[in-house]
Scaffold this motif. Structure first.
Motif, PDB file in Angstrom:
ATOM      1  N   LYS A 158     -10.626   6.424 -12.269  1.00 40.83           N
ATOM      2  CA  LYS A 158     -10.050   7.071 -13.450  1.00 40.83           C
ATOM      3  C   LYS A 158      -9.386   8.394 -13.064  1.00 40.83           C
ATOM      4  O   LYS A 158      -9.724   9.021 -12.060  1.00 40.83           O
ATOM      5  CB  LYS A 158     -11.119   7.321 -14.507  1.00 40.83           C
ATOM      6  CG  LYS A 158     -12.149   8.374 -14.167  1.00 40.83           C
ATOM      7  CD  LYS A 158     -13.142   8.541 -15.322  1.00 40.83           C
ATOM      8  CE  LYS A 158     -14.216   9.560 -14.993  1.00 40.83           C
ATOM      9  NZ  LYS A 158     -15.195   9.706 -16.086  1.00 40.83           N
ATOM     10  N   LYS A 159      -8.410   8.764 -13.867  1.00 39.88           N
ATOM     11  CA  LYS A 159      -7.758  10.053 -13.704  1.00 39.88           C
ATOM     12  C   LYS A 159      -7.184  10.473 -15.056  1.00 39.88           C
ATOM     13  O   LYS A 159      -6.928   9.643 -15.928  1.00 39.88           O
ATOM     14  CB  LYS A 159      -6.650   9.994 -12.646  1.00 39.88           C
ATOM     15  CG  LYS A 159      -5.454   9.126 -13.014  1.00 39.88           C
ATOM     16  CD  LYS A 159      -4.401   9.151 -11.899  1.00 39.88           C
ATOM     17  CE  LYS A 159      -3.192   8.280 -12.252  1.00 39.88           C
ATOM     18  NZ  LYS A 159      -2.160   8.302 -11.186  1.00 39.88           N
ATOM     19  N   ILE A 160      -7.010  11.755 -15.221  1.00 42.51           N
ATOM     20  CA  ILE A 160      -6.417  12.298 -16.441  1.00 42.51           C
ATOM     21  C   ILE A 160      -5.231  13.152 -16.035  1.00 42.51           C
ATOM     22  O   ILE A 160      -5.359  14.099 -15.249  1.00 42.51           O
ATOM     23  CB  ILE A 160      -7.439  13.135 -17.240  1.00 42.51           C
ATOM     24  CG1 ILE A 160      -8.597  12.246 -17.693  1.00 42.51           C
ATOM     25  CG2 ILE A 160      -6.773  13.789 -18.448  1.00 42.51           C
ATOM     26  CD1 ILE A 160      -9.693  12.982 -18.436  1.00 42.51           C
ATOM     27  N   VAL A 161      -4.061  12.791 -16.557  1.00 39.64           N
ATOM     28  CA  VAL A 161      -2.827  13.503 -16.246  1.00 39.64           C
ATOM     29  C   VAL A 161      -2.203  13.979 -17.549  1.00 39.64           C
ATOM     30  O   VAL A 161      -1.896  13.170 -18.434  1.00 39.64           O
ATOM     31  CB  VAL A 161      -1.836  12.597 -15.479  1.00 39.64           C
ATOM     32  CG1 VAL A 161      -0.558  13.365 -15.162  1.00 39.64           C
ATOM     33  CG2 VAL A 161      -2.465  12.056 -14.208  1.00 39.64           C
ATOM     34  N   ASN A 162      -2.034  15.280 -17.670  1.00 38.59           N
ATOM     35  CA  ASN A 162      -1.469  15.875 -18.897  1.00 38.59           C
ATOM     36  C   ASN A 162      -2.222  15.409 -20.141  1.00 38.59           C
ATOM     37  O   ASN A 162      -1.613  15.107 -21.173  1.00 38.59           O
ATOM     38  CB  ASN A 162       0.020  15.539 -19.020  1.00 38.59           C
ATOM     39  CG  ASN A 162       0.839  16.108 -17.884  1.00 38.59           C
ATOM     40  OD1 ASN A 162       0.561  17.199 -17.389  1.00 38.59           O
ATOM     41  ND2 ASN A 162       1.857  15.371 -17.452  1.00 38.59           N
ATOM     42  N   GLY A 163      -3.541  15.311 -20.017  1.00 40.88           N
ATOM     43  CA  GLY A 163      -4.369  14.932 -21.151  1.00 40.88           C
ATOM     44  C   GLY A 163      -4.420  13.442 -21.430  1.00 40.88           C
ATOM     45  O   GLY A 163      -5.069  13.015 -22.384  1.00 40.88           O
ATOM     46  N   VAL A 164      -3.755  12.629 -20.594  1.00 46.87           N
ATOM     47  CA  VAL A 164      -3.712  11.174 -20.782  1.00 46.87           C
ATOM     48  C   VAL A 164      -4.670  10.516 -19.789  1.00 46.87           C
ATOM     49  O   VAL A 164      -4.653  10.834 -18.596  1.00 46.87           O
ATOM     50  CB  VAL A 164      -2.288  10.626 -20.585  1.00 46.87           C
ATOM     51  CG1 VAL A 164      -2.274   9.110 -20.728  1.00 46.87           C
ATOM     52  CG2 VAL A 164      -1.334  11.259 -21.590  1.00 46.87           C
ATOM     53  N   LYS A 165      -5.482   9.600 -20.264  1.00 47.65           N
ATOM     54  CA  LYS A 165      -6.505   8.945 -19.446  1.00 47.65           C
ATOM     55  C   LYS A 165      -5.961   7.664 -18.831  1.00 47.65           C
ATOM     56  O   LYS A 165      -5.340   6.844 -19.525  1.00 47.65           O
ATOM     57  CB  LYS A 165      -7.730   8.632 -20.309  1.00 47.65           C
ATOM     58  CG  LYS A 165      -8.966   8.196 -19.535  1.00 47.65           C
ATOM     59  CD  LYS A 165     -10.162   8.094 -20.469  1.00 47.65           C
ATOM     60  CE  LYS A 165     -11.449   7.800 -19.732  1.00 47.65           C
ATOM     61  NZ  LYS A 165     -12.616   7.756 -20.662  1.00 47.65           N
ATOM     62  N   TYR A 166      -6.219   7.472 -17.537  1.00 43.42           N
ATOM     63  CA  TYR A 166      -5.756   6.284 -16.822  1.00 43.42           C
ATOM     64  C   TYR A 166      -6.926   5.603 -16.115  1.00 43.42           C
ATOM     65  O   TYR A 166      -7.858   6.256 -15.664  1.00 43.42           O
ATOM     66  CB  TYR A 166      -4.692   6.649 -15.782  1.00 43.42           C
ATOM     67  CG  TYR A 166      -3.401   7.138 -16.372  1.00 43.42           C
ATOM     68  CD1 TYR A 166      -2.386   6.246 -16.722  1.00 43.42           C
ATOM     69  CD2 TYR A 166      -3.192   8.498 -16.585  1.00 43.42           C
ATOM     70  CE1 TYR A 166      -1.192   6.706 -17.260  1.00 43.42           C
ATOM     71  CE2 TYR A 166      -1.996   8.965 -17.120  1.00 43.42           C
ATOM     72  CZ  TYR A 166      -1.004   8.056 -17.459  1.00 43.42           C
ATOM     73  OH  TYR A 166       0.158   8.502 -18.007  1.00 43.42           O
ATOM     74  N   PHE A 167      -6.809   4.275 -16.013  1.00 39.92           N
ATOM     75  CA  PHE A 167      -7.820   3.448 -15.359  1.00 39.92           C
ATOM     76  C   PHE A 167      -7.130   2.634 -14.270  1.00 39.92           C
ATOM     77  O   PHE A 167      -6.091   2.016 -14.509  1.00 39.92           O
ATOM     78  CB  PHE A 167      -8.469   2.523 -16.394  1.00 39.92           C
ATOM     79  CG  PHE A 167      -9.425   1.508 -15.837  1.00 39.92           C
ATOM     80  CD1 PHE A 167     -10.450   1.880 -14.996  1.00 39.92           C
ATOM     81  CD2 PHE A 167      -9.301   0.165 -16.166  1.00 39.92           C
ATOM     82  CE1 PHE A 167     -11.339   0.947 -14.487  1.00 39.92           C
ATOM     83  CE2 PHE A 167     -10.189  -0.785 -15.666  1.00 39.92           C
ATOM     84  CZ  PHE A 167     -11.213  -0.384 -14.824  1.00 39.92           C
ATOM     85  N   SER A 168      -7.679   2.649 -13.056  1.00 38.91           N
ATOM     86  CA  SER A 168      -7.032   1.934 -11.949  1.00 38.91           C
ATOM     87  C   SER A 168      -7.606   0.531 -11.797  1.00 38.91           C
ATOM     88  O   SER A 168      -8.805   0.327 -11.926  1.00 38.91           O
ATOM     89  CB  SER A 168      -7.214   2.699 -10.637  1.00 38.91           C
ATOM     90  OG  SER A 168      -8.553   2.631 -10.192  1.00 38.91           O
ATOM     91  N   MET A 169      -6.711  -0.423 -11.531  1.00 40.07           N
ATOM     92  CA  MET A 169      -7.109  -1.801 -11.277  1.00 40.07           C
ATOM     93  C   MET A 169      -6.333  -2.282 -10.065  1.00 40.07           C
ATOM     94  O   MET A 169      -5.106  -2.200 -10.026  1.00 40.07           O
ATOM     95  CB  MET A 169      -6.817  -2.683 -12.495  1.00 40.07           C
ATOM     96  CG  MET A 169      -7.569  -2.247 -13.747  1.00 40.07           C
ATOM     97  SD  MET A 169      -7.287  -3.343 -15.148  1.00 40.07           S
ATOM     98  CE  MET A 169      -8.218  -4.781 -14.651  1.00 40.07           C
ATOM     99  N   GLY A 170      -7.064  -2.775  -9.059  1.00 39.95           N
ATOM    100  CA  GLY A 170      -6.425  -3.123  -7.800  1.00 39.95           C
ATOM    101  C   GLY A 170      -6.095  -4.579  -7.621  1.00 39.95           C
ATOM    102  O   GLY A 170      -5.646  -4.985  -6.565  1.00 39.95           O
ATOM    103  N   ARG A 171      -6.327  -5.396  -8.637  1.00 40.63           N
ATOM    104  CA  ARG A 171      -6.078  -6.829  -8.462  1.00 40.63           C
ATOM    105  C   ARG A 171      -5.200  -7.386  -9.584  1.00 40.63           C
ATOM    106  O   ARG A 171      -5.350  -8.537  -9.991  1.00 40.63           O
ATOM    107  CB  ARG A 171      -7.409  -7.586  -8.412  1.00 40.63           C
ATOM    108  CG  ARG A 171      -8.286  -7.426  -9.647  1.00 40.63           C
ATOM    109  CD  ARG A 171      -9.557  -8.263  -9.555  1.00 40.63           C
ATOM    110  NE  ARG A 171     -10.235  -8.322 -10.838  1.00 40.63           N
ATOM    111  CZ  ARG A 171     -11.132  -7.448 -11.254  1.00 40.63           C
ATOM    112  NH1 ARG A 171     -11.445  -6.413 -10.493  1.00 40.63           N
ATOM    113  NH2 ARG A 171     -11.717  -7.580 -12.432  1.00 40.63           N
ATOM    114  N   ILE A 172      -4.282  -6.580 -10.069  1.00 41.46           N
ATOM    115  CA  ILE A 172      -3.386  -7.001 -11.147  1.00 41.46           C
ATOM    116  C   ILE A 172      -2.089  -7.537 -10.551  1.00 41.46           C
ATOM    117  O   ILE A 172      -1.459  -6.886  -9.721  1.00 41.46           O
ATOM    118  CB  ILE A 172      -3.103  -5.841 -12.103  1.00 41.46           C
ATOM    119  CG1 ILE A 172      -4.407  -5.286 -12.658  1.00 41.46           C
ATOM    120  CG2 ILE A 172      -2.189  -6.293 -13.238  1.00 41.46           C
ATOM    121  CD1 ILE A 172      -5.270  -6.318 -13.362  1.00 41.46           C
TER     122      ILE A 172
END
Length: 370
Positions: free
Chosen positions: A244-258
């Protein structure tokens, strides 16, 4: 127990089941709330530009107020030479103002939950800056009341209303709910649509999806390596910090098999996989209960073996149907005498394998002077 007590108990039980079912649906819907980044869309779509000219593109499962798929096609409507762009929302995204905080439209309430569709037939350079961009799209939506209209139903891709939109489309491009991937693809096949969609790598192992791959009715797109980051709601639970990471207040979730799944033609599926290894029984053992050899890495497929080989599912990213034949996979294989996985070596079951044969083995034998 009295009749009244039995009625109350039965009613409470039914209510509990209904509540549990609704909670499960809500939980599953939350799991499906992945919003694709524009950079990933642009990276993939650049390979298909000629195939979109004169076509009707449909982005279902996409809220136009938030969807970068809509953002991409609307901003590039003229550059791609689209005939029409249709997008339909299911419910209002919880990520209000996250990706595409564009519009306040009469008759539509971006802060609400009502589903709607946007249908674009033309985008003009209204600000006369010499380029079509989202400012021109915003002007169109604000001044043409026929462009954006509420839906009669919920906007579910399986509804009669949305199926009518699908019938009008030439190509469907979206990030569908992963939990409904089988059903979503089945609908696209039923209505004979071209498509470019995102899905989990494990979808390859679904019986229904693998059948389409084997029959060359579905294959993988271009950008299938590395990690993709998806925007998720602020309350989306991500237990692993590295994902997970938050950039400019926006939350992101990483997926490596998409992966990108498509039936649009790609140049990569016509590229020959260069093979350099030679077969030896010591390096390529046979399965315990099936006449095929184990190849643990795609890069180590032997050039001179003309029998059946079991390879990792990542092989499909290199699959050229002119070079290889897909026989089956290690679970849904053609040998009815086996009831379970056949990718077993010394009693140990390996991860799912795809069973293939090299169609060009004779040429490769000459190359290696065998």
């Amino acid at each position: 127990m009295s009749l009244l007590s039995r009625v109350i108990t039965t009613t409470n039980s039914m209510d509990t089941k209904s509540l549990n079912k609704n909670l499960h649906k809500a939980h599953q819907a939350k799991k499906d709330e992945f919003y694709t980044q524009l950079v990933d869309i642009e990276k993939e779509l650049k390979h298909y530009k000629d195939q979109f000219r004169g076509k009707v593109v449909y982005c279902n499962c996409d809220d136009p107020f938030e969807s970068n798929f809509f953002k991409y096609f609307a901003a590039n409507f003229n550059a791609l030479g689209l005939k029409k762009l249709i997008t339909a929302s299911y419910v209002k995204s919880p990520i209000v103002g996250g990706q595409l905080p564009l519009f306040e439209l009469e008759g539509l309430k971006p802060s609400g939950k009502e589903p709607f569709k946007i249908e674009i037939k033309e985008v003009l350079d209204t600000d006369s800056d010499g380029a079509i961009n989202l400012d021109d799209v915003e002007y169109l939506l604000k001044h043409d009341k026929n462009t954006a209209t509420p839906l009669k139903g919920e906007g579910d891709f399986r509804s009669e209303e949305c199926i009518e939109f699908l019938k009008k489309a030439d190509i469907v491009v979206t990030n569908p709910p992963f939990s409904l991937f089988r059903e979503y693809v089945a609908q696209l096949v039923e209505y004979d649509k071209k498509f470019l969609i995102l899905g989990d790598q494990n979808a390859i192992t679904y019986k229904e999806i693998f059948k389409l791959i084997k029959e060359n009715k579905l294959w993988l797109g271009y950008d299938n390596g590395g990690t993709k980051w998806f925007q998720v709601p602020d309350d989306y639970d991500i237990t692993t910090e590295s994902r997970k990471k938050i950039v400019n207040g926006v939350k992101y979730f990483s997926m490596g098999r998409i992966l990108w799944f498509t039936n649009l033609d790609t140049t990569k599926r016509h590229e020959k996989l260069n093979l350099y290894k030679k077969y030896t029984p010591e390096e390529y053992p046979k399965y315990d209960n099936y006449d095929a050899i184990e190849v643990s890495k795609v890069s180590e497929i032997p050039a001179d073996y003309n029998g059946v080989m079991g390879v990792p599912i990542t092989f499909l990213d290199k699959y050229n149907p002119e070079q290889f034949q897909i026989i089956s996979d290690s679970r849904y294989h053609d040998r009815q005498s086996f009831a379970d996985d056949i990718n077993v070596i010394n009693g140990k079951t390996l991860y799912r394998r795809i069973l293939i044969k090299n169609k060009k083995v004779k040429n490769d034998i000459k190359k290696y002077d065998r």
